[in-house]
Enzyme design. Structure first.
Site, PDB file in Angstrom:
ATOM      1  N   GLN A 102       0.845  -1.199   0.000  1.00 20.27           N
ATOM      2  CA  GLN A 102       0.000   0.000   0.000  1.00 20.27           C
ATOM      3  C   GLN A 102       0.878   1.245   0.000  1.00 20.27           C
ATOM      4  OE1 GLN A 102      -3.534  -0.473   2.945  1.00 20.27           O
ATOM      5  NE2 GLN A 102      -1.881  -1.668   3.796  1.00 20.27           N
ATOM      6  N   HIS A 120      -1.204   1.554  -4.480  1.00 20.76           N
ATOM      7  CA  HIS A 120      -1.467   3.000  -4.432  1.00 20.76           C
ATOM      8  C   HIS A 120      -0.465   3.814  -5.243  1.00 20.76           C
ATOM      9  CE1 HIS A 120      -3.732   2.165  -0.422  1.00 20.76           C
ATOM     10  NE2 HIS A 120      -4.444   1.875  -1.476  1.00 20.76           N
ATOM     11  N   CYS A 131      -1.960   9.526 -22.487  1.00 14.99           N
ATOM     12  CA  CYS A 131      -1.524   8.320 -23.210  1.00 14.99           C
ATOM     13  C   CYS A 131      -1.026   7.230 -22.260  1.00 14.99           C
ATOM     14  CB  CYS A 131      -0.459   8.681 -24.245  1.00 14.99           C
ATOM     15  SG  CYS A 131       1.140   9.121 -23.524  1.00 14.99           S
ATOM     16  N   CYS A 152       3.021  13.281 -25.884  1.00 16.57           N
ATOM     17  CA  CYS A 152       1.849  14.082 -26.265  1.00 16.57           C
ATOM     18  C   CYS A 152       1.825  15.458 -25.598  1.00 16.57           C
ATOM     19  CB  CYS A 152       0.569  13.303 -25.983  1.00 16.57           C
ATOM     20  SG  CYS A 152       0.262  13.039 -24.242  1.00 16.57           S
ATOM     21  N   GLY A 189       2.960  -4.406   9.005  1.00 13.32           N
ATOM     22  CA  GLY A 189       2.951  -2.960   9.194  1.00 13.32           C
ATOM     23  C   GLY A 189       1.758  -2.237   8.612  1.00 13.32           C
ATOM     24  N   THR A 190       0.605  -2.872   8.701  1.00 14.71           N
ATOM     25  CA  THR A 190      -0.595  -2.135   8.298  1.00 14.71           C
ATOM     26  C   THR A 190      -1.713  -2.404   9.289  1.00 14.71           C
ATOM     27  OG1 THR A 190      -2.301  -1.834   6.597  1.00 14.71           O
ATOM     28  CG2 THR A 190      -1.156  -3.951   6.592  1.00 14.71           C
ATOM     29  N   PRO A 216       4.047  -4.193  15.796  1.00 16.82           N
ATOM     30  CA  PRO A 216       4.328  -4.039  17.234  1.00 16.82           C
ATOM     31  C   PRO A 216       3.062  -3.846  18.066  1.00 16.82           C
ATOM     32  CG  PRO A 216       5.140  -2.133  15.967  1.00 16.82           C
ATOM     33  CD  PRO A 216       4.579  -3.098  14.982  1.00 16.82           C
TER      34      PRO A 216
HETATM   35  P1  NAD Z   1      -1.275   3.218   9.275  1.00 13.78           P
HETATM   36  O1  NAD Z   1      -0.480   4.440   9.488  1.00 13.78           O
HETATM   37  O2  NAD Z   1      -2.726   3.230   9.477  1.00 13.78           O
HETATM   38  O3  NAD Z   1      -0.701   2.014  10.145  1.00 13.78           O
HETATM   39  C1  NAD Z   1       0.640   1.657  10.193  1.00 13.78           C
HETATM   40  C2  NAD Z   1       0.779   0.360  10.984  1.00 13.78           C
HETATM   41  O4  NAD Z   1       2.158   0.073  11.093  1.00 13.78           O
HETATM   42  C3  NAD Z   1       0.244   0.413  12.417  1.00 13.78           C
HETATM   43  O5  NAD Z   1      -0.583  -0.718  12.641  1.00 13.78           O
HETATM   44  C4  NAD Z   1       1.503   0.365  13.299  1.00 13.78           C
HETATM   45  O6  NAD Z   1       1.287  -0.311  14.521  1.00 13.78           O
HETATM   46  C5  NAD Z   1       2.439  -0.408  12.396  1.00 13.78           C
HETATM   47  N1  NAD Z   1       3.868  -0.183  12.655  1.00 13.78           N
HETATM   48  C6  NAD Z   1       4.486   0.920  13.156  1.00 13.78           C
HETATM   49  N2  NAD Z   1       5.813   0.717  13.222  1.00 13.78           N
HETATM   50  C7  NAD Z   1       6.046  -0.536  12.737  1.00 13.78           C
HETATM   51  C8  NAD Z   1       7.229  -1.319  12.548  1.00 13.78           C
HETATM   52  N3  NAD Z   1       8.442  -0.855  12.871  1.00 13.78           N
HETATM   53  N4  NAD Z   1       7.089  -2.571  12.034  1.00 13.78           N
HETATM   54  C9  NAD Z   1       5.866  -3.058  11.704  1.00 13.78           C
HETATM   55  N5  NAD Z   1       4.722  -2.366  11.866  1.00 13.78           N
HETATM   56  C10 NAD Z   1       4.812  -1.109  12.377  1.00 13.78           C
HETATM   57  O7  NAD Z   1      -0.861   2.744   7.842  1.00 13.78           O
HETATM   58  P2  NAD Z   1      -1.476   1.933   6.687  1.00 13.78           P
HETATM   59  O8  NAD Z   1      -2.726   1.251   7.105  1.00 13.78           O
HETATM   60  O9  NAD Z   1      -0.423   1.146   6.060  1.00 13.78           O
HETATM   61  O10 NAD Z   1      -1.656   3.140   5.680  1.00 13.78           O
HETATM   62  C11 NAD Z   1      -2.737   3.824   5.358  1.00 13.78           C
HETATM   63  C12 NAD Z   1      -2.430   4.436   3.999  1.00 13.78           C
HETATM   64  O11 NAD Z   1      -1.378   5.398   4.105  1.00 13.78           O
HETATM   65  C13 NAD Z   1      -1.938   3.467   2.979  1.00 13.78           C
HETATM   66  O12 NAD Z   1      -2.701   3.634   1.856  1.00 13.78           O
HETATM   67  C14 NAD Z   1      -0.513   3.877   2.649  1.00 13.78           C
HETATM   68  O13 NAD Z   1      -0.340   3.898   1.248  1.00 13.78           O
HETATM   69  C15 NAD Z   1      -0.407   5.302   3.086  1.00 13.78           C
HETATM   70  N6  NAD Z   1       0.934   5.673   3.641  1.00 13.78           N
HETATM   71  C16 NAD Z   1       2.072   5.304   2.977  1.00 13.78           C
HETATM   72  C17 NAD Z   1       3.325   5.615   3.497  1.00 13.78           C
HETATM   73  C18 NAD Z   1       4.557   5.159   2.747  1.00 13.78           C
HETATM   74  O14 NAD Z   1       4.538   5.056   1.526  1.00 13.78           O
HETATM   75  N7  NAD Z   1       5.654   4.844   3.479  1.00 13.78           N
HETATM   76  C19 NAD Z   1       3.437   6.323   4.701  1.00 13.78           C
HETATM   77  C20 NAD Z   1       2.241   6.725   5.353  1.00 13.78           C
HETATM   78  C21 NAD Z   1       0.996   6.355   4.808  1.00 13.78           C
HETATM   79 ZN    ZN Z   2       1.222  11.360 -23.012  1.00 10.85          ZN
END
Ligand code: NAD
Ligand code: ZN
Length: 244
Positions: A102, A120, A131, A152, A189-190, A216
């Protein structure tokens, strides 16, 4: 964190592994998660949902680029951590390996992962809405280059899914197919609150995959998973890698 022998066995036997990553996997690289606060919540007085929206692209594309260039500037010195590296190694280790993210930070790609399903988009890519050509920018290219499509001459957009936009065509379908046919589905990590990506875990589980979460903190998915590994991705993943 002790890895159980049952889990080691699962990994030894698995032929097909599918991994879904979210903002948490990049936290140890210095990129803040949304819930962790940080730079990404409000920018120039605008809530994130406003500046990162399809509507804003229509009204003020330059402001949208300013915001994305600002974030790319913050990300460019953030390097992949051991969790990204282990996942890049796993593409050689399993018969069938799929990485779905994500995240838009491009760190999986920088760690060497190929064919990542970026639900995303990627903050280091720009796209022509006319294009559909995709331009890969160097992380160092801040402000972004090129600004116009070479085919384009249309103004390029960030290749990131904005609020009010659909996921890129085919990416979710491909992820669904892999989730439905894997032995192990790993969620790293989501908080898994964001649909439709969150639905992948349901698809995996209902098709018999073994669900493992690495986080965590407890999440709404914790009870649903077969196993929850409580800890940081950069510490847990190298331990899992070791047992393969
Ligand atoms: P969120 O911020 O809702 O949750 C992040 C999760 O990561 C939490 O559950 C947290 O406990 C966990 N976490 C924190 N530190 C960690 C570690 N060291 N190891 C493992 N897990 C850890 O994020 P989400 O649900 O992934 O994102 C929501 C949206 O935000 C997504 O669509 C994402 O694309 C976007 N987003 C992307 C980035 C990026 O590209 N790095 C950064 C912020 C948000
Ligand atoms: Zn183009």
């Amino acid at each position: 964190m002790q890895i159980s022998s049952a889990l080691k066995q699962k990994f030894k036997e698995a032929k097909s592994v599918c991994v879904l990553t979210g903002a948490g996997i990049s936290a140890e690289s210095g990129i803040p998660t949304f819930r962790g606060g940080g730079e990404s919540v409000v920018w120039k007085g605008m809530p994130f949902e406003q500046i990162s929206s399809a509507r804003m692209v229509k009204e003020d594309l330059d402001a949208v680029w300013e915001w994305f260039d600002y974030r790319r500037g913050l990300y460019k010195d953030c390097l992949p951590n051991p969790a990204h590296t282990v996942l890049a190694e796993w593409q050689e280790r399993f018969e069938d390996f799929t990485l779905v993210t994500q995240n838009v930070d491009g760190l999986h790609e920088r760690a060497g992962s190929e064919n990542v399903i970026e639900l995303h988009g990627n903050i280091n890519h720009a796209k022509c809405e006319n294009c559909e050509t995709i331009y890969k920018m160097d992380a160092e290219d801040v402000p972004h280059q090129p600004t116009l499509c070479k085919n384009c001459q249309t103004k390029l957009h960030p290749n990131v899914v904005l609020f009010g936009e659909m996921l890129p065509v085919g990416s979710f379908e491909k992820a669904t197919l892999k989730a439905a046919n894997c032995d192990i589905f790993l969620i790293i990590g989501t908080s898994a609150l964001v649909y439709p990506a969150a639905g992948l875990t349901e698809i995996a589980k209902s098709n018999g995959a073994y669900l493992i979460e690495v986080n965590p903190e407890e999440t709404p998915l914790s009870d649903y998973c077969d196993e929850s590994l409580r800890g940081k991705a950069g510490e847990i993943l190298p331990q899992l890698g070791y047992y393969l």
